[in-house]
Write a protein that holds these residues in place. Structure first.
Motif, mmCIF file in Angstrom:
data_model
loop_
_atom_site.group_PDB
_atom_site.id
_atom_site.type_symbol
_atom_site.label_atom_id
_atom_site.label_comp_id
_atom_site.label_asym_id
_atom_site.label_seq_id
_atom_site.Cartn_x
_atom_site.Cartn_y
_atom_site.Cartn_z
ATOM 1 N N THR A 1 0.838 -1.200 0.000
ATOM 2 C CA THR A 1 0.000 0.000 0.000
ATOM 3 C C THR A 1 0.869 1.246 0.000
ATOM 4 O OG1 THR A 1 -1.799 -1.106 1.179
ATOM 5 C CG2 THR A 1 -1.762 1.295 1.242
ATOM 6 N N PHE A 2 0.498 2.197 -0.875
ATOM 7 C CA PHE A 2 1.208 3.473 -0.949
ATOM 8 C C PHE A 2 0.183 4.584 -0.766
ATOM 9 C CE2 PHE A 2 2.582 7.291 -3.076
ATOM 10 C CZ PHE A 2 3.937 7.392 -2.804
ATOM 11 N N VAL A 3 0.493 5.559 0.121
ATOM 12 C CA VAL A 3 -0.402 6.691 0.363
ATOM 13 C C VAL A 3 0.412 7.977 0.331
ATOM 14 C CG1 VAL A 3 -2.023 7.788 1.950
ATOM 15 C CG2 VAL A 3 -1.933 5.292 1.807
ATOM 16 N N LEU A 4 -0.044 8.957 -0.473
ATOM 17 C CA LEU A 4 0.532 10.297 -0.477
ATOM 18 C C LEU A 4 -0.528 11.257 0.038
ATOM 19 C CD1 LEU A 4 2.732 12.368 -1.150
ATOM 20 C CD2 LEU A 4 1.814 12.482 -3.470
ATOM 21 N N ASN A 5 -0.234 11.906 1.189
ATOM 22 C CA ASN A 5 -1.203 12.810 1.802
ATOM 23 C C ASN A 5 -0.442 13.933 2.513
ATOM 24 O OD1 ASN A 5 -3.555 13.955 2.722
ATOM 25 N ND2 ASN A 5 -3.896 12.452 4.358
ATOM 26 N N ARG A 6 0.176 14.814 1.721
ATOM 27 C CA ARG A 6 0.954 15.923 2.259
ATOM 28 C C ARG A 6 0.580 17.200 1.515
ATOM 29 N NH1 ARG A 6 7.192 14.625 2.634
ATOM 30 N NH2 ARG A 6 7.081 16.613 3.749
ATOM 31 N N PRO A 7 -0.236 18.055 2.136
ATOM 32 C CA PRO A 7 -0.753 19.244 1.440
ATOM 33 C C PRO A 7 0.196 20.431 1.464
ATOM 34 C CG PRO A 7 -1.708 19.088 3.621
ATOM 35 C CD PRO A 7 -0.831 17.871 3.461
ATOM 36 N N VAL A 21 3.360 -1.652 -6.840
ATOM 37 C CA VAL A 21 2.285 -1.565 -5.846
ATOM 38 C C VAL A 21 1.266 -2.633 -6.202
ATOM 39 C CG1 VAL A 21 0.506 -0.115 -4.827
ATOM 40 C CG2 VAL A 21 2.673 0.906 -5.570
ATOM 41 N N THR A 22 1.088 -3.612 -5.323
ATOM 42 C CA THR A 22 0.264 -4.772 -5.657
ATOM 43 C C THR A 22 -1.197 -4.610 -5.265
ATOM 44 O OG1 THR A 22 0.863 -5.832 -3.559
ATOM 45 C CG2 THR A 22 2.224 -6.352 -5.489
ATOM 46 N N THR A 23 -1.493 -3.749 -4.269
ATOM 47 C CA THR A 23 -2.882 -3.680 -3.788
ATOM 48 C C THR A 23 -3.483 -2.280 -3.873
ATOM 49 O OG1 THR A 23 -2.054 -3.445 -1.518
ATOM 50 C CG2 THR A 23 -2.669 -5.665 -2.254
ATOM 51 N N THR A 24 -2.904 -1.295 -3.152
ATOM 52 C CA THR A 24 -3.560 0.008 -3.004
ATOM 53 C C THR A 24 -2.577 1.142 -3.247
ATOM 54 O OG1 THR A 24 -5.054 -0.931 -1.341
ATOM 55 C CG2 THR A 24 -4.922 1.469 -1.469
ATOM 56 N N SER A 36 10.149 7.252 -13.770
ATOM 57 C CA SER A 36 10.103 5.893 -14.314
ATOM 58 C C SER A 36 9.954 4.935 -13.145
ATOM 59 C CB SER A 36 11.385 5.548 -15.091
ATOM 60 O OG SER A 36 12.502 5.543 -14.216
ATOM 61 N N GLY A 37 9.503 3.720 -13.437
ATOM 62 C CA GLY A 37 9.548 2.672 -12.427
ATOM 63 C C GLY A 37 8.251 2.276 -11.770
ATOM 64 N N LEU A 38 7.167 3.116 -11.875
ATOM 65 C CA LEU A 38 5.931 2.785 -11.170
ATOM 66 C C LEU A 38 5.179 1.690 -11.915
ATOM 67 C CD1 LEU A 38 3.983 3.326 -8.838
ATOM 68 C CD2 LEU A 38 2.904 5.098 -10.252
ATOM 69 N N ASP A 39 4.866 0.617 -11.179
ATOM 70 C CA ASP A 39 4.206 -0.549 -11.762
ATOM 71 C C ASP A 39 3.085 -0.979 -10.823
ATOM 72 O OD1 ASP A 39 4.545 -3.038 -13.763
ATOM 73 O OD2 ASP A 39 4.190 -3.823 -11.747
ATOM 74 N N PHE A 40 1.901 -1.235 -11.384
ATOM 75 C CA PHE A 40 0.764 -1.682 -10.584
ATOM 76 C C PHE A 40 0.516 -3.166 -10.812
ATOM 77 C CE2 PHE A 40 -0.752 2.885 -11.149
ATOM 78 C CZ PHE A 40 -0.328 3.262 -9.877
ATOM 79 N N GLY A 41 0.238 -3.869 -9.722
ATOM 80 C CA GLY A 41 -0.087 -5.277 -9.832
ATOM 81 C C GLY A 41 -1.473 -5.482 -10.410
ATOM 82 N N SER A 42 -1.711 -6.660 -10.937
ATOM 83 C CA SER A 42 -3.037 -6.989 -11.466
ATOM 84 C C SER A 42 -4.059 -6.958 -10.335
ATOM 85 C CB SER A 42 -3.006 -8.379 -12.103
ATOM 86 O OG SER A 42 -4.286 -8.733 -12.572
ATOM 87 N N GLY A 43 -5.125 -6.162 -10.522
ATOM 88 C CA GLY A 43 -6.154 -6.039 -9.500
ATOM 89 C C GLY A 43 -5.904 -4.946 -8.491
ATOM 90 N N ALA A 44 -4.818 -4.199 -8.634
ATOM 91 C CA ALA A 44 -4.560 -3.080 -7.727
ATOM 92 C C ALA A 44 -5.651 -2.025 -7.872
ATOM 93 C CB ALA A 44 -3.191 -2.466 -8.017
ATOM 94 N N SER A 58 5.249 13.001 -15.977
ATOM 95 C CA SER A 58 5.275 11.649 -15.432
ATOM 96 C C SER A 58 5.106 10.614 -16.536
ATOM 97 C CB SER A 58 4.162 11.457 -14.401
ATOM 98 O OG SER A 58 4.416 12.184 -13.213
ATOM 99 N N ALA A 59 5.749 9.480 -16.342
ATOM 100 C CA ALA A 59 5.577 8.356 -17.259
ATOM 101 C C ALA A 59 4.286 7.621 -16.929
ATOM 102 C CB ALA A 59 6.764 7.406 -17.152
ATOM 103 N N VAL A 60 3.691 7.005 -17.943
ATOM 104 C CA VAL A 60 2.481 6.208 -17.732
ATOM 105 C C VAL A 60 2.844 4.974 -16.906
ATOM 106 C CG1 VAL A 60 0.666 4.873 -18.860
ATOM 107 C CG2 VAL A 60 1.479 7.002 -19.893
ATOM 108 N N PRO A 61 2.092 4.679 -15.842
ATOM 109 C CA PRO A 61 2.397 3.488 -15.044
ATOM 110 C C PRO A 61 2.281 2.215 -15.885
ATOM 111 C CG PRO A 61 0.838 4.920 -13.898
ATOM 112 C CD PRO A 61 0.964 5.439 -15.291
ATOM 113 N N THR A 62 3.119 1.256 -15.582
ATOM 114 C CA THR A 62 3.060 -0.035 -16.254
ATOM 115 C C THR A 62 2.285 -1.034 -15.397
ATOM 116 O OG1 THR A 62 5.178 -0.681 -15.279
ATOM 117 C CG2 THR A 62 5.248 0.381 -17.441
ATOM 118 N N GLY A 63 2.145 -2.259 -15.912
ATOM 119 C CA GLY A 63 1.479 -3.317 -15.157
ATOM 120 C C GLY A 63 -0.026 -3.270 -15.298
#
Length: 245
Positions: A1-7, A21-24, A36-44, A58-63
């Motif tokens: 799980t990855f969360v960005l919450n810094r205003p 990131v496999t889930t959230t 570069s480098g951001l990849d989402f797992g199947s079903g994320a 930003s690059a388009v996420p893969t996965g």
């Protein structure tokens, strides 16, 4: 799980190495630059609030395929809308301005749901393809000069069909209208076995029944048409009426 919450404003996270990131993945507030480098797992599940964004460049996420959810007020889509998306849901209270740069097509492998707010395909988006069900229960869906192709269609709000010579194509199921369908200058193409259903009888501009298409008009209401009718498939007219206006 990855969360960005810094205003605090500006680019808060810059990624230039592999991250899967496999889930959230939640962008709640702040800017994320995917060099570069951001990849989402199947079903994320990827959730973006209107207070957060992928920074320009930003690059388009893969996965994926991943589910994409929009929350908060209105926003302009980023690279998250250009990846390998399964289901898309907008719970936004404002307008989602869907933009792809460079111009291309947005493809949704599953269902596309506007639960609230409005959704606008900008002139830079080109085409929207939804393999499953498009459900519009928000305020206004605006196609502009972009082709829209969906498996099946439910409109509970105001749907502005493609302008100019572009098409709204139904590829797999029924066309259900419970709101306002503004056909404009569009052609609606029925490419599968489709029945026209719903509580509000729509007026189409042009209709084409494609090769392999099979169209059943509204039961108890006339098929309303302001333009041309082209039948390259099967039209199940029954005892109904086609009204040209």
């Amino acid at each position: 799980t990855f969360v960005l919450n810094r205003p605090t404003g500006g680019t808060l996270v810059t990624l230039n190495s592999p991250l899967t990131v496999t889930t959230t993945f939640n962008l709640l507030n702040g800017g994320f630059l995917n060099t570069s480098g951001l990849d989402f797992g199947s079903g994320a599940v990827v959730t973006r609030n209107s207070a957060a964004s992928f920074i320009a460049g930003s690059a388009v996420p893969t996965g994926g395929p991943y589910d994409l959810i929009y929350e908060g007020a209105g926003l302009t889509t980023g690279v998250e809308f250009q990846g390998n998306i399964n289901d898309f849901t907008s719970n936004s209270s404002g307008t989602i301005a869907a933009t792809i740069s460079p111009a291309g097509a947005a493809t949704i492998a599953g269902d596309f749901t506007i639960a609230s707010g409005s959704f606008t395909l900008t002139t830079a988006t080109s085409n929207l393809t939804v393999a499953g069900l498009l459900t519009h229960s928000g305020t206004t869906f605006t196609s502009n000069n972009n082709a829209v192709s969906v498996g099946s269609f439910i409109n509970n709000g105001t749907f502005n069909a493609p302008s100019s010579s572009n098409t709204l194509t139904i590829t797999a199921g029924n066309f259900t209208n419970n709101g306002t369908f503004n056909a404009g200058t569009s052609t609606t193409v029925f490419a599968a076995s489709t029945a026209i259903l719903g509580s509000t009888n729509p007026t189409f501009r042009n209709i084409t029944i494609g090769i392999g298409g099979d169209l059943t008009p509204p039961i108890g209401n006339p098929l309303l048409l302001a333009g041309n009718f082209t039948n390259d498939g099967v039209f199940n007219q029954g005892t109904g009426t086609v009204t040209f206006s």
